[in-house]
Scaffold this motif. Structure first.
Motif, PDB file in Angstrom:
ATOM      1  N   GLY A  47      -3.899  15.027   7.470  1.00 17.37           N
ATOM      2  CA  GLY A  47      -5.278  15.265   7.049  1.00 17.37           C
ATOM      3  C   GLY A  47      -5.947  14.123   6.302  1.00 17.37           C
ATOM      4  O   GLY A  47      -7.084  14.262   5.865  1.00 17.37           O
ATOM      5  N   ASN A  48      -5.299  12.971   6.166  1.00 17.70           N
ATOM      6  CA  ASN A  48      -5.907  11.820   5.495  1.00 17.70           C
ATOM      7  C   ASN A  48      -6.933  11.177   6.424  1.00 17.70           C
ATOM      8  O   ASN A  48      -6.638  10.881   7.581  1.00 17.70           O
ATOM      9  N   GLU A  49      -8.132  10.958   5.907  1.00 12.81           N
ATOM     10  CA  GLU A  49      -9.195  10.376   6.708  1.00 12.81           C
ATOM     11  C   GLU A  49      -8.952   8.886   6.928  1.00 12.81           C
ATOM     12  O   GLU A  49      -8.432   8.189   6.067  1.00 12.81           O
ATOM     13  N   PHE A  50      -9.377   8.412   8.105  1.00 15.35           N
ATOM     14  CA  PHE A  50      -9.406   6.981   8.405  1.00 15.35           C
ATOM     15  C   PHE A  50     -10.480   6.769   9.459  1.00 15.35           C
ATOM     16  O   PHE A  50     -10.969   7.722  10.059  1.00 15.35           O
ATOM     17  N   CYS A  51     -10.880   5.535   9.640  1.00 12.38           N
ATOM     18  CA  CYS A  51     -11.914   5.215  10.611  1.00 12.38           C
ATOM     19  C   CYS A  51     -11.380   4.289  11.693  1.00 12.38           C
ATOM     20  O   CYS A  51     -10.526   3.438  11.430  1.00 12.38           O
ATOM     21  N   GLN A  78       4.865  10.435   8.832  1.00 13.09           N
ATOM     22  CA  GLN A  78       3.706   9.589   8.563  1.00 13.09           C
ATOM     23  C   GLN A  78       4.009   8.134   8.913  1.00 13.09           C
ATOM     24  O   GLN A  78       3.170   7.436   9.473  1.00 13.09           O
ATOM     25  N   ALA A  79       5.201   7.673   8.573  1.00 12.18           N
ATOM     26  CA  ALA A  79       5.578   6.293   8.904  1.00 12.18           C
ATOM     27  C   ALA A  79       5.550   6.086  10.416  1.00 12.18           C
ATOM     28  O   ALA A  79       5.038   5.073  10.906  1.00 12.18           O
ATOM     29  N   ARG A  80       6.070   7.038  11.174  1.00 16.28           N
ATOM     30  CA  ARG A  80       6.059   6.915  12.637  1.00 16.28           C
ATOM     31  C   ARG A  80       4.625   6.886  13.175  1.00 16.28           C
ATOM     32  O   ARG A  80       4.279   6.056  14.021  1.00 16.28           O
ATOM     33  N   PHE A  81       3.767   7.795  12.666  1.00 18.12           N
ATOM     34  CA  PHE A  81       2.384   7.828  13.138  1.00 18.12           C
ATOM     35  C   PHE A  81       1.677   6.513  12.831  1.00 18.12           C
ATOM     36  O   PHE A  81       1.059   5.899  13.702  1.00 18.12           O
ATOM     37  N   TRP A 106       4.232   1.952   2.230  1.00 15.33           N
ATOM     38  CA  TRP A 106       5.286   2.906   1.870  1.00 15.33           C
ATOM     39  C   TRP A 106       4.678   4.289   1.783  1.00 15.33           C
ATOM     40  O   TRP A 106       3.625   4.495   1.164  1.00 15.33           O
ATOM     41  N   PHE A 107       5.328   5.265   2.404  1.00 10.56           N
ATOM     42  CA  PHE A 107       4.885   6.654   2.385  1.00 10.56           C
ATOM     43  C   PHE A 107       5.757   7.405   1.387  1.00 10.56           C
ATOM     44  O   PHE A 107       6.946   7.589   1.609  1.00 10.56           O
ATOM     45  N   GLN A 108       5.132   7.790   0.303  1.00 17.43           N
ATOM     46  CA  GLN A 108       5.834   8.414  -0.824  1.00 17.43           C
ATOM     47  C   GLN A 108       5.687   9.925  -0.760  1.00 17.43           C
ATOM     48  O   GLN A 108       4.570  10.447  -0.736  1.00 17.43           O
ATOM     49  N   GLN A 109       6.808  10.611  -0.743  1.00 16.47           N
ATOM     50  CA  GLN A 109       6.766  12.076  -0.706  1.00 16.47           C
ATOM     51  C   GLN A 109       6.317  12.611  -2.060  1.00 16.47           C
ATOM     52  O   GLN A 109       6.821  12.189  -3.107  1.00 16.47           O
ATOM     53  N   VAL A 110       5.337  13.509  -2.026  1.00 15.81           N
ATOM     54  CA  VAL A 110       4.848  14.167  -3.238  1.00 15.81           C
ATOM     55  C   VAL A 110       4.813  15.672  -2.988  1.00 15.81           C
ATOM     56  O   VAL A 110       4.663  16.111  -1.843  1.00 15.81           O
ATOM     57  N   PRO A 111       4.934  16.469  -4.036  1.00 14.95           N
ATOM     58  CA  PRO A 111       4.984  17.925  -3.844  1.00 14.95           C
ATOM     59  C   PRO A 111       3.627  18.555  -3.540  1.00 14.95           C
ATOM     60  O   PRO A 111       3.551  19.576  -2.858  1.00 14.95           O
ATOM     61  N   LEU A 141       0.866  -1.170   0.000  1.00 12.94           N
ATOM     62  CA  LEU A 141       0.000   0.000   0.000  1.00 12.94           C
ATOM     63  C   LEU A 141       0.903   1.221   0.000  1.00 12.94           C
ATOM     64  O   LEU A 141       1.818   1.323   0.816  1.00 12.94           O
ATOM     65  N   THR A 142       0.672   2.151  -0.934  1.00 11.36           N
ATOM     66  CA  THR A 142       1.472   3.362  -1.024  1.00 11.36           C
ATOM     67  C   THR A 142       0.592   4.560  -0.690  1.00 11.36           C
ATOM     68  O   THR A 142      -0.504   4.699  -1.242  1.00 11.36           O
ATOM     69  N   ILE A 143       1.075   5.409   0.212  1.00 14.59           N
ATOM     70  CA  ILE A 143       0.326   6.584   0.635  1.00 14.59           C
ATOM     71  C   ILE A 143       1.147   7.826   0.313  1.00 14.59           C
ATOM     72  O   ILE A 143       2.279   7.967   0.783  1.00 14.59           O
ATOM     73  N   ASP A 144       0.588   8.716  -0.519  1.00 21.06           N
ATOM     74  CA  ASP A 144       1.254   9.977  -0.839  1.00 21.06           C
ATOM     75  C   ASP A 144       1.212  10.894   0.382  1.00 21.06           C
ATOM     76  O   ASP A 144       0.208  10.935   1.096  1.00 21.06           O
ATOM     77  N   CYS A 145       2.304  11.643   0.586  1.00 26.97           N
ATOM     78  CA  CYS A 145       2.354  12.525   1.747  1.00 26.97           C
ATOM     79  C   CYS A 145       3.453  13.568   1.581  1.00 26.97           C
ATOM     80  O   CYS A 145       4.257  13.500   0.652  1.00 26.97           O
ATOM     81  N   ALA A 146       3.496  14.516   2.498  1.00 26.95           N
ATOM     82  CA  ALA A 146       4.529  15.557   2.493  1.00 26.95           C
ATOM     83  C   ALA A 146       5.746  15.152   3.319  1.00 26.95           C
ATOM     84  O   ALA A 146       6.869  15.477   2.972  1.00 26.95           O
TER      85      ALA A 146
END
Length: 149
Positions: A143-147, A16-19, A72-77, A6-11
Motif C-alpha cells: 500500500g505504499n504510494e509511488f509514481c 517487499q524486497a522482491r517487488f 533496506w526493508f525493515q519489518q515493523v509491527p 533508504l529504509t522502508i518500514d513494512c510487514a
C-alpha cells in the motif's frame, strides 16, 4: 559525496524486497561472504532467532551498477495508516526536452502494466490538458504510494 541507505518500514521485508528489486531493476543483496543466507549471518552475530522473522532474511536490495542507494526493508509491527511522507518516483518516460509526451505516456503505461503484473495497483493518472507531463500514481503490495513517470 555522502553515502546513504533508504529504509522502508513494512510487514513482509522479503516480499517487499522482491517487488522493489523487480520494480527498480535492482537485485537482492547477497549475504556476506562465508554465509549462505542473511539469516545465518544475523544468527552468527548474535541476533536472536525470534527477531529474524521468517525466510532467509533477504531484506535489502542494491543497484547492480552500484550507482543507486542500498534499500533496506525493515519489518515493523504497525501497518501503514496514512499517505507516505516520502515516496519513490520510477522514471521511465524520458526527458521532456528529448522525448515527445505521447512516447513518454506509452512508456509510463507499459511500466505501470508491468508493475501491476508484479503486484502493484494503480491509483490515478497524473495528466492535465496543456501540461507536458504524464504519470501514474501506484501502490506497492503493502500500500505504499509511488509514481511512475
Amino acid at each position: 559525496m555522502v553515502a546513504f541507505q533508504l529504509t522502508i518500514d513494512c510487514a513482509d521485508p522479503e516480499a517487499q524486497a522482491r517487488f522493489w528489486a523487480d520494480a527498480l531493476r535492482y537485485r537482492i543483496e547477497a549475504a556476506p561472504d562465508g554465509f549462505p543466507t542473511w539469516r545465518e549471518y544475523w544468527l552468527s552475530v548474535g541476533v536472536p532467532e525470534e527477531e529474524l522473522g521468517k525466510g532467509d532474511c533477504c531484506d535489502s536490495i542494491v543497484d547492480p551498477a552500484g550507482e543507486g542507494p542500498r534499500i533496506w526493508f525493515q519489518q515493523v509491527p504497525e501497518g501503514k495508516v496514512v499517505k507516505n511522507r516520502l515516496h519513490l518516483d520510477v522514471k521511465v518516460g524520458g526527458e521532456r526536452a528529448e522525448v515527445p509526451l505521447e512516447t513518454r505516456r506509452e512508456r509510463v503505461e507499459a511500466e505501470a502494466g508491468r508493475l501491476v503484473a508484479a503486484g502493484a495497483s494503480r491509483l490515478r493518472v497524473l495528466a492535465e490538458p496543456g501540461v507536458d507531463h504524464y504519470g501514474v500514481v501506484m501502490r506497492d503490495p503493502e500500500g505504499n504510494e509511488f509514481c511512475v513517470a
